[in-house]
Design an enzyme around this catalytic site. Sequence first.
Site, PDB file in Angstrom:
ATOM      1  N   TYR B 135       5.009  20.433   3.420  1.00 36.38           N
ATOM      2  CA  TYR B 135       5.144  19.749   4.824  1.00 36.38           C
ATOM      3  C   TYR B 135       6.382  19.186   4.798  1.00 36.38           C
ATOM      4  O   TYR B 135       7.013  18.318   3.942  1.00 36.38           O
ATOM      5  CB  TYR B 135       4.194  18.380   4.811  1.00 36.38           C
ATOM      6  CG  TYR B 135       4.107  17.436   5.916  1.00 36.38           C
ATOM      7  CD1 TYR B 135       3.016  17.827   6.819  1.00 36.38           C
ATOM      8  CD2 TYR B 135       4.711  16.675   5.877  1.00 36.38           C
ATOM      9  CE1 TYR B 135       2.891  16.919   7.936  1.00 36.38           C
ATOM     10  CE2 TYR B 135       4.738  15.472   6.799  1.00 36.38           C
ATOM     11  CZ  TYR B 135       3.760  15.674   8.096  1.00 36.38           C
ATOM     12  OH  TYR B 135       3.745  14.863   9.163  1.00 36.38           O
ATOM     13  N   SER B 144      12.549   7.617   7.146  1.00 34.11           N
ATOM     14  CA  SER B 144      11.784   6.747   8.002  1.00 34.11           C
ATOM     15  C   SER B 144      11.678   7.055   9.299  1.00 34.11           C
ATOM     16  O   SER B 144      10.817   6.975  10.005  1.00 34.11           O
ATOM     17  CB  SER B 144      12.048   5.084   7.676  1.00 34.11           C
ATOM     18  OG  SER B 144      11.889   4.956   6.405  1.00 34.11           O
ATOM     19  N   ARG B 310      -3.795  -6.052 -30.473  1.00 31.48           N
ATOM     20  CA  ARG B 310      -2.594  -6.914 -31.000  1.00 31.48           C
ATOM     21  C   ARG B 310      -3.053  -8.291 -31.377  1.00 31.48           C
ATOM     22  O   ARG B 310      -3.556  -9.105 -30.528  1.00 31.48           O
ATOM     23  CB  ARG B 310      -1.800  -6.713 -29.850  1.00 31.48           C
ATOM     24  CG  ARG B 310      -0.234  -7.154 -30.153  1.00 31.48           C
ATOM     25  CD  ARG B 310       0.642  -6.280 -31.060  1.00 31.48           C
ATOM     26  NE  ARG B 310       1.851  -6.555 -31.587  1.00 31.48           N
ATOM     27  CZ  ARG B 310       2.736  -5.884 -32.357  1.00 31.48           C
ATOM     28  NH1 ARG B 310       2.372  -4.952 -33.130  1.00 31.48           N
ATOM     29  NH2 ARG B 310       3.984  -6.211 -32.645  1.00 31.48           N
ATOM     30  N   GLY B 401       7.079  -4.447 -27.167  1.00 28.16           N
ATOM     31  CA  GLY B 401       7.811  -3.391 -27.468  1.00 28.16           C
ATOM     32  C   GLY B 401       7.097  -1.853 -27.465  1.00 28.16           C
ATOM     33  O   GLY B 401       7.606  -1.085 -26.850  1.00 28.16           O
ATOM     34  N   THR B 422       7.669   4.230  -1.079  1.00 24.00           N
ATOM     35  CA  THR B 422       8.577   4.556  -0.343  1.00 24.00           C
ATOM     36  C   THR B 422       8.118   5.748   0.556  1.00 24.00           C
ATOM     37  O   THR B 422       8.443   5.622   1.694  1.00 24.00           O
ATOM     38  CB  THR B 422       9.973   5.106  -1.049  1.00 24.00           C
ATOM     39  OG1 THR B 422      10.267   4.265  -1.992  1.00 24.00           O
ATOM     40  CG2 THR B 422      11.047   5.553  -0.289  1.00 24.00           C
ATOM     41  N   GLU B 424       5.518   7.970   2.748  1.00 24.96           N
ATOM     42  CA  GLU B 424       4.430   7.591   3.958  1.00 24.96           C
ATOM     43  C   GLU B 424       4.633   6.365   4.555  1.00 24.96           C
ATOM     44  O   GLU B 424       3.577   5.637   4.836  1.00 24.96           O
ATOM     45  CB  GLU B 424       3.117   7.862   3.262  1.00 24.96           C
ATOM     46  CG  GLU B 424       2.354   9.041   3.035  1.00 24.96           C
ATOM     47  CD  GLU B 424       2.314   9.823   4.264  1.00 24.96           C
ATOM     48  OE1 GLU B 424       1.900   9.421   5.366  1.00 24.96           O
ATOM     49  OE2 GLU B 424       2.814  11.322   4.287  1.00 24.96           O
ATOM     50  N   ASP B 426       8.324   3.673   4.095  1.00 26.95           N
ATOM     51  CA  ASP B 426       8.752   2.502   3.360  1.00 26.95           C
ATOM     52  C   ASP B 426       7.844   1.091   3.471  1.00 26.95           C
ATOM     53  O   ASP B 426       7.746   0.713   4.745  1.00 26.95           O
ATOM     54  CB  ASP B 426      10.338   2.392   3.857  1.00 26.95           C
ATOM     55  CG  ASP B 426      10.874   1.215   2.914  1.00 26.95           C
ATOM     56  OD1 ASP B 426      11.554   1.586   1.687  1.00 26.95           O
ATOM     57  OD2 ASP B 426      10.933   0.011   3.213  1.00 26.95           O
TER      58      ASP B 426
END
Lengths: 664, 664
Positions: B135, B144, B310, B401, B422, B424, B426
């Site tokens: 496409y 845009s 953790r 970490g 972003t 389809e 913004d």
Amino acid sequence: MEGVDYLAHERNKAQFDVDEMKIVWAGSRHAFDVSDRMARLVASDPVFQKDNRAMLSRKVLFKNTLRKAAHAWKRIIELRLSEEEANQLRSYVDEPAFTDLHWGMFVPAIKGQGTEDQQQKWLPLAHKMQIIGCYAQTELGHGSNVQGLETTATFDPATDEFVIHSPTLTSSKWWPGGLGKVSTHAVVYARLITGGQEHGVHGFIVQLRSLDDHMPLPGITVGDIGMKFGSGAYNTMDNGVLRFDHVRIPRNQMLMRVMQVTREGKCVQSNVPRQLIYGTMVYVRQTIVSDASSALSRAVCIATRYSAVRRQFGSQDGGIETQVIDYKTQQSRLFPLLASAYAFRFVGEWLKWLYLDVTQRLQASDFSTLPEAHACTAGLKSLTTSATADAIEECRKLCGGHGYLTSSGLPELFAVYVPACTYEGDNVVLLLQVARFLMKTVSQLGSGKKPVGTTAYMARAEDLLQCHCIVQRAEDWSKPSVILEAFEARAFRMCVARAQSLSKFPNPEEGFAELSADLAEAAIAHCQLIVVSKFIEKLEQDIPGKGVKQQLEILCNIYALNLLHKHLGDFLSTGCITPKQASLANDHLRSLYSQVRPNAIALVDAFNYTDHYLGSVLGRYDGNVYQKLYEAAWKDPLNDSVVPDGYQEYIRPMLKQQLRNARL
Amino acid sequence: MEGVDYLAHERNKAQFDVDEMKIVWAGSRHAFDVSDRMARLVASDPVFQKDNRAMLSRKVLFKNTLRKAAHAWKRIIELRLSEEEANQLRSYVDEPAFTDLHWGMFVPAIKGQGTEDQQQKWLPLAHKMQIIGCYAQTELGHGSNVQGLETTATFDPATDEFVIHSPTLTSSKWWPGGLGKVSTHAVVYARLITGGQEHGVHGFIVQLRSLDDHMPLPGITVGDIGMKFGSGAYNTMDNGVLRFDHVRIPRNQMLMRVMQVTREGKCVQSNVPRQLIYGTMVYVRQTIVSDASSALSRAVCIATRYSAVRRQFGSQDGGIETQVIDYKTQQSRLFPLLASAYAFRFVGEWLKWLYLDVTQRLQASDFSTLPEAHACTAGLKSLTTSATADAIEECRKLCGGHGYLTSSGLPELFAVYVPACTYEGDNVVLLLQVARFLMKTVSQLGSGKKPVGTTAYMARAEDLLQCHCIVQRAEDWSKPSVILEAFEARAFRMCVARAQSLSKFPNPEEGFAELSADLAEAAIAHCQLIVVSKFIEKLEQDIPGKGVKQQLEILCNIYALNLLHKHLGDFLSTGCITPKQASLANDHLRSLYSQVRPNAIALVDAFNYTDHYLGSVLGRYDGNVYQKLYEAAWKDPLNDSVVPDGYQEYIRPMLKQQLRNARL
């Protein structure tokens, strides 16, 4: 079109003296000269090229880093660079490497925690890089909680040695940079055991590898912990894993400046105050805040320049489109980040002063300002690194789709920066330390103990609880005193409210745990006040150069009013300002954006970054974005051939309906 | 210790029926069965292994993706999978590939914009993958703003052909996935020119590569645009660049369902309404919202399980430390994201209904709900993708970490997800579209035109402007009606305030531009209301299973009250709630966190993700984190040798002080 400056029209708009702003940004003319010279030195040296970094496999990338580190050291020796120059050169090489830990952690650890004798023995070796050291503290199962480390150092009086041992899997040292493949030595943190008793965690100098052939010494298992976030980025660093199987070191390799173990295995405190360690902490965190302003300003520089190049929408009938930097939505996201870059720069500069102040006081055995200095640096580390990490990603989004390309430089900048939110104190853990200090300060207000340093404003308790913001028109928000009072009142009222909530708990520790999320917010309010107030203090100084101070005043206002908008709930719920005043602040903010707009490119030019350092096609000084994006694309290895490797095996059988028989 | 479930004690705590929750999450028992079957199929197939992805060079990575895509297609054929099953299988392969664009954009474009004849010619070829399509819309200089595209399609009546051409560098097609190396065909968007006149942007089917040898056809320059964010991630996709040098295609390859070009070069509108295109948009955005809940729930699953494994701090005298999931700071960051995953899942489900509704109305030529549906999907796309991108990174930070290691799975999940903010549309541009619709809706309130769908609440204008929140105790915040009213009042009052500000500008367009940042905030408030209200509507349904509904009610409250806390400035400045009520909401939120805590692991188990799909050592079902982290480390290529490549050239000369003579 090489040589054309596509941003010249933007540069011509600037209403201030950019060269003078460069001095302000650098901190002094001398600092500017050094920085400028080193940046150019690195940028012009082909060995320091970095634009292909994302495409290299881990091994090739790492070998390339070794080459750069060796070359940098060679240049430092050849050119007889000063320590200041050498540090700048390394920072412009802009690639995490074992040398960061050698110079930034190993050497300072010996300086700070070693006795005179130990310093005399080890520092000359380290200074000439005859040994390469790292800092082995964190373990697979233990990060923030240093007291939870499991590695043991057991004194054996029979041989006058310590036996370093990793008793469990989770005690494996894990993360230390430079450990995995390069370091010959490490400062290892371990639980000291002597005479069958534990004596807390201490540092020990341990040799890891043979100086002859670089092979790990007996009893030592060492390796790299694997790939990290991003391509390029921190994968140039050999963060390592390390296990000890009863490794013996002489007794005099325990760092004994503060506590000594005698020949008999007795622990003896020296007369050196333990608080000295805080001086080092203040120093390290000051460098982190300064690094935050560097990383943030790079991202902002890229996003600002590209926003002036990029055009989208706004044209009728196929004419030229509008520069995206002219959209208020773009300005309201970008300009506060530009303001933050300057704000963090100045608060970082102030922290350098604070470090000197703390050092002098320590030498005079004056510990009175230490807790405040400690809390303040912890908070600023947390605030600036979190804000910077978010800001880099926001800058990437502000560059639209093209910000997602490695050639924009922003993905790698983000990936290499974000660990700053975690290392040297997890940002949330640090905020809770600040909160604890603030609660103590508030609780002592009645006792006559005067709050010092960045908490001095709390002495005006009554004032701050009662004051009303005087803003009636939008322009009233341009007064520093108005902004300062609002931020002071907000921080203080939040602290007082939290203290009151805490007092309802029978057990204060349980209360602190239960309310910790709210307490962290009060700490943020206090830290934001520090940044705002240091920016305002900076503006009280004499700042030469046409228009320079005016621009900084605008940025200071933007920084503060944007925070006010983002944290409006704090200001309104504590009654510091009214909804009407908040709305006026917003109006004022919009007019400030319009004032910044013509100066935006010059304000990022003032960072004086070379195209090499920026490492971004979108952030190029000359704005020649599209041509260079197009050229960069063709360098991808996938474009080595027009028909991709794999076509015969996978694509063709699919197209020819022959998959059924294909061996995949 | 293989086979041990380290999280069994957590699973035993759950107060609800996890299997029933799995059905709720999947949407139906049938959907669960298909999803479960396909996930296991992929997980058990060695070809679909993905844990080494970050270490592969671009070329090897890409070839591996070609192999997976071919293998997936082979399996789909062999097993005669339904379309639903095939889609699920591809989604569990979890690797961006050219097939996404072929099935997700190329085929739908022909279906939506092609005539019956065109569909009959092209769809069978595409369905069998005898051709592979992409496409090609966005260009190097144009994203845009579709109307700003520069590629031209000029009709030549002499030959009955269109001439496709790229007149400038910035007109190069740029970004289309699958274009760079694989696609044989593309739907290309270009400015239609016939008889010397422009007729807007239309789609054209253009063959790019020979079906014999895959070489680009004459006049076509095509390649990959280079590396993107992260390692692995979207680098498996050949996003491409494409330039046309007067490429000729037959006239019948313009997609002519809505407008036709006749043999004479005349433009004729067909009787198919242009609005049909909105149906496709609603469909695509619905899938994006659904993908958001998938990505978010994966990140949350990893962070939640690891937070239970953790331990850090909290022990006196060396005893066992506290699970980090028990800290309120961890809970207040993690549980709202868990709630968001469920909230986005349900609003995504509702969007599926909306798409059906819109489709049926279109077929009946009822366009009355289209603008509202369009605004609603635009807003939800923006809201959910922005929130998810931020949330993945927050989950990474919540893993401390170790979240920075690629083996945690979170860096790649972030890098592969963020472009959703972003593409389809913004996210900021979309919010402004929503704002424009909301301003129109408000302006028409007096005119008797009834607001429909998600804006129906605005009909109660007077109520919403005057209502007062009735909360007096923290528990009052658990009432859905209370929450709904607060969110409705906030959204409506913000819209009305913006409309009033706008009305002060003589030129409405200038006003809209000037106030755009504030308008975007009103749009966010409206979209958050939609998510909250659809979650509440979901809870009004019959939901079987012990404790299932209760858990969802808690999550719904957490979702809403956390938003209220984050956007407190909105609620207070519009007078929707008082500071006291805000404080009670916070108290209630804390008690909700305590209620979620024992159910947290079971609530992420309900996503039913395989360890293969999660791709995270930290998120393993069995919680055996440390052993597996340790094992994963040694697989890094850097650990192929104990002494690293580069030692002889760069490290040894440094240690031996022989750099001066070394050639680097």
